[in-house]
Design an enzyme around this catalytic site. Structure first.
Site, PDB file in Angstrom:
ATOM      1  N   ASN A   1     -12.964  -3.646   2.518  1.00  0.00           N
ATOM      2  CA  ASN A   1     -13.974  -2.598   2.664  1.00  0.00           C
ATOM      3  C   ASN A   1     -14.931  -2.638   1.477  1.00  0.00           C
ATOM      4  OD1 ASN A   1     -12.790  -1.538   5.050  1.00  0.00           O
ATOM      5  ND2 ASN A   1     -11.288  -0.414   3.838  1.00  0.00           N
TER       6      ASN A   1
ATOM      7  N   HIS B   1     -10.092  -5.360  -3.238  1.00  0.00           N
ATOM      8  CA  HIS B   1      -8.739  -5.593  -2.732  1.00  0.00           C
ATOM      9  C   HIS B   1      -8.850  -6.014  -1.281  1.00  0.00           C
ATOM     10  CE1 HIS B   1      -9.915  -1.361  -2.441  1.00  0.00           C
ATOM     11  NE2 HIS B   1      -9.299  -1.339  -1.267  1.00  0.00           N
ATOM     12  N   LEU B   2      -8.021  -6.993  -0.946  1.00  0.00           N
ATOM     13  CA  LEU B   2      -7.939  -7.475   0.428  1.00  0.00           C
ATOM     14  C   LEU B   2      -6.725  -6.820   1.065  1.00  0.00           C
ATOM     15  CD1 LEU B   2      -9.281  -9.589   2.307  1.00  0.00           C
ATOM     16  CD2 LEU B   2      -7.682 -11.282   1.374  1.00  0.00           C
ATOM     17  N   HIS B   3      -6.960  -6.085   2.158  1.00  0.00           N
ATOM     18  CA  HIS B   3      -5.837  -5.495   2.897  1.00  0.00           C
ATOM     19  C   HIS B   3      -5.250  -6.578   3.808  1.00  0.00           C
ATOM     20  CE1 HIS B   3      -6.884  -1.057   2.382  1.00  0.00           C
ATOM     21  NE2 HIS B   3      -8.057  -1.595   2.114  1.00  0.00           N
TER      22      HIS B   3
ATOM     23  N   GLY C   1     -15.503   2.593   4.086  1.00  0.00           N
ATOM     24  CA  GLY C   1     -14.168   3.133   3.845  1.00  0.00           C
ATOM     25  C   GLY C   1     -13.564   2.762   2.501  1.00  0.00           C
ATOM     26  N   GLN C   2     -14.343   2.127   1.616  1.00  0.00           N
ATOM     27  CA  GLN C   2     -13.770   1.788   0.304  1.00  0.00           C
ATOM     28  C   GLN C   2     -13.549   3.062  -0.510  1.00  0.00           C
ATOM     29  OE1 GLN C   2     -15.988  -1.037  -2.108  1.00  0.00           O
ATOM     30  NE2 GLN C   2     -14.308  -1.254  -3.568  1.00  0.00           N
ATOM     31  N   SER C   3     -12.335   3.218  -1.019  1.00  0.00           N
ATOM     32  CA  SER C   3     -12.019   4.409  -1.823  1.00  0.00           C
ATOM     33  C   SER C   3     -11.571   4.039  -3.232  1.00  0.00           C
ATOM     34  CB  SER C   3     -10.946   5.254  -1.133  1.00  0.00           C
ATOM     35  OG  SER C   3      -9.765   4.501  -0.968  1.00  0.00           O
TER      36      SER C   3
ATOM     37  N   ASP D   1       0.846  -1.194   0.000  1.00  0.00           N
ATOM     38  CA  ASP D   1       0.000   0.000   0.000  1.00  0.00           C
ATOM     39  C   ASP D   1       0.883   1.246   0.000  1.00  0.00           C
ATOM     40  OD1 ASP D   1      -3.235   0.504   1.013  1.00  0.00           O
ATOM     41  OD2 ASP D   1      -1.824   2.182   1.072  1.00  0.00           O
TER      42      ASP D   1
HETATM   43  P1  5GP Z   1      -9.807   1.217   0.445  1.00  0.00           P
HETATM   44  O1  5GP Z   1      -9.942   2.520   1.196  1.00  0.00           O
HETATM   45  O2  5GP Z   1     -10.489   1.294  -0.907  1.00  0.00           O
HETATM   46  O3  5GP Z   1     -10.208  -0.002   1.224  1.00  0.00           O
HETATM   47  O4  5GP Z   1      -8.262   1.034   0.198  1.00  0.00           O
HETATM   48  C1  5GP Z   1      -7.596   1.615  -0.865  1.00  0.00           C
HETATM   49  C2  5GP Z   1      -6.124   1.555  -0.527  1.00  0.00           C
HETATM   50  O5  5GP Z   1      -5.395   1.732  -1.732  1.00  0.00           O
HETATM   51  C3  5GP Z   1      -5.668   2.654   0.434  1.00  0.00           C
HETATM   52  O6  5GP Z   1      -5.086   2.055   1.578  1.00  0.00           O
HETATM   53  C4  5GP Z   1      -4.671   3.457  -0.382  1.00  0.00           C
HETATM   54  O7  5GP Z   1      -3.579   3.892   0.377  1.00  0.00           O
HETATM   55  C5  5GP Z   1      -4.250   2.481  -1.467  1.00  0.00           C
HETATM   56  N1  5GP Z   1      -3.894   3.080  -2.722  1.00  0.00           N
HETATM   57  C6  5GP Z   1      -4.616   4.003  -3.429  1.00  0.00           C
HETATM   58  N2  5GP Z   1      -3.994   4.318  -4.574  1.00  0.00           N
HETATM   59  C7  5GP Z   1      -2.846   3.581  -4.601  1.00  0.00           C
HETATM   60  C8  5GP Z   1      -1.768   3.489  -5.538  1.00  0.00           C
HETATM   61  O8  5GP Z   1      -1.735   4.132  -6.592  1.00  0.00           O
HETATM   62  N3  5GP Z   1      -0.758   2.624  -5.219  1.00  0.00           N
HETATM   63  C9  5GP Z   1      -0.760   1.873  -4.083  1.00  0.00           C
HETATM   64  N4  5GP Z   1       0.289   1.064  -3.881  1.00  0.00           N
HETATM   65  N5  5GP Z   1      -1.760   1.948  -3.178  1.00  0.00           N
HETATM   66  C10 5GP Z   1      -2.782   2.785  -3.431  1.00  0.00           C
END
Ligand code: 5GP
Ligand code: ZN
Length: 114
Positions: free
Chosen positions: A87, A100-102, A93-95, A30
């Site tokens: 998320n 994707h699995l964290h 909190g999905q952005s 990340d």
């Molecule tokens: P979400 O909030 O959707 O569950 O998680 C999205 C994650 O993607 C966030 O933790 C954010 O830091 C990561 N992320 C967003 N854009 C990029 C990118 O261009 N490269 C990488 N390596 N991570 C990203």
């Protein structure tokens, strides 16, 4: 999917630090880590949210979990403990709208999550 940053990472159009990849999934660090270990495991297939997954994605979703387990071992957090987070939609909190699995590890986590 055009305009999807994770599709662009999968296609290597956007640079990332890749931790694992095979014909179905890619895992990368990340860009804004929330723990000493913070990896995102993504399918090559563009699925916007878990709500969009279908029965034929069953093996792919299982694969994501097993890749997380393997990486947790490799990164030495399997025994200390790690958290998997997926998320779904903005309220959770999905952005980035490509599932994707964290994989989070290397520090203490609290429950309930914030
Ligand atoms: P979400 O909030 O959707 O569950 O998680 C999205 C994650 O993607 C966030 O933790 C954010 O830091 C990561 N992320 C967003 N854009 C990029 C990118 O261009 N490269 C990488 N390596 N991570 C990203
Ligand atoms: Zn995508």
């Amino acid at each position: 999917m055009e305009g999807c940053v994770f599709c662009r990472i999968v296609a290597k159009e956007v640079q990332s630090k890749i931790a694992y990849e095979d014909e179905e999934v890619v895992a990368f660090h990340d860009v804004n880590p929330q723990a000493p270990v913070h990896i995102l495991i993504v399918p090559r297939k563009h699925i916007p949210t878990l709500n969009d997954a279908v029965d034929e994605d069953q093996a792919l979703l299982g694969k994501m979990m097993l890749v997380a387990q393997k990486l947790a071992r490799e990164l030495s957090v399997a025994d200390s403990g790690y958290r998997l987070v997926l998320n779904t939609n903005r309220g959770a909190g999905q952005s980035v709208f490509h599932i994707h699995l964290h994989l989070l590890g290397g520090r203490l986590f609290h429950w309930p999550p914030g």
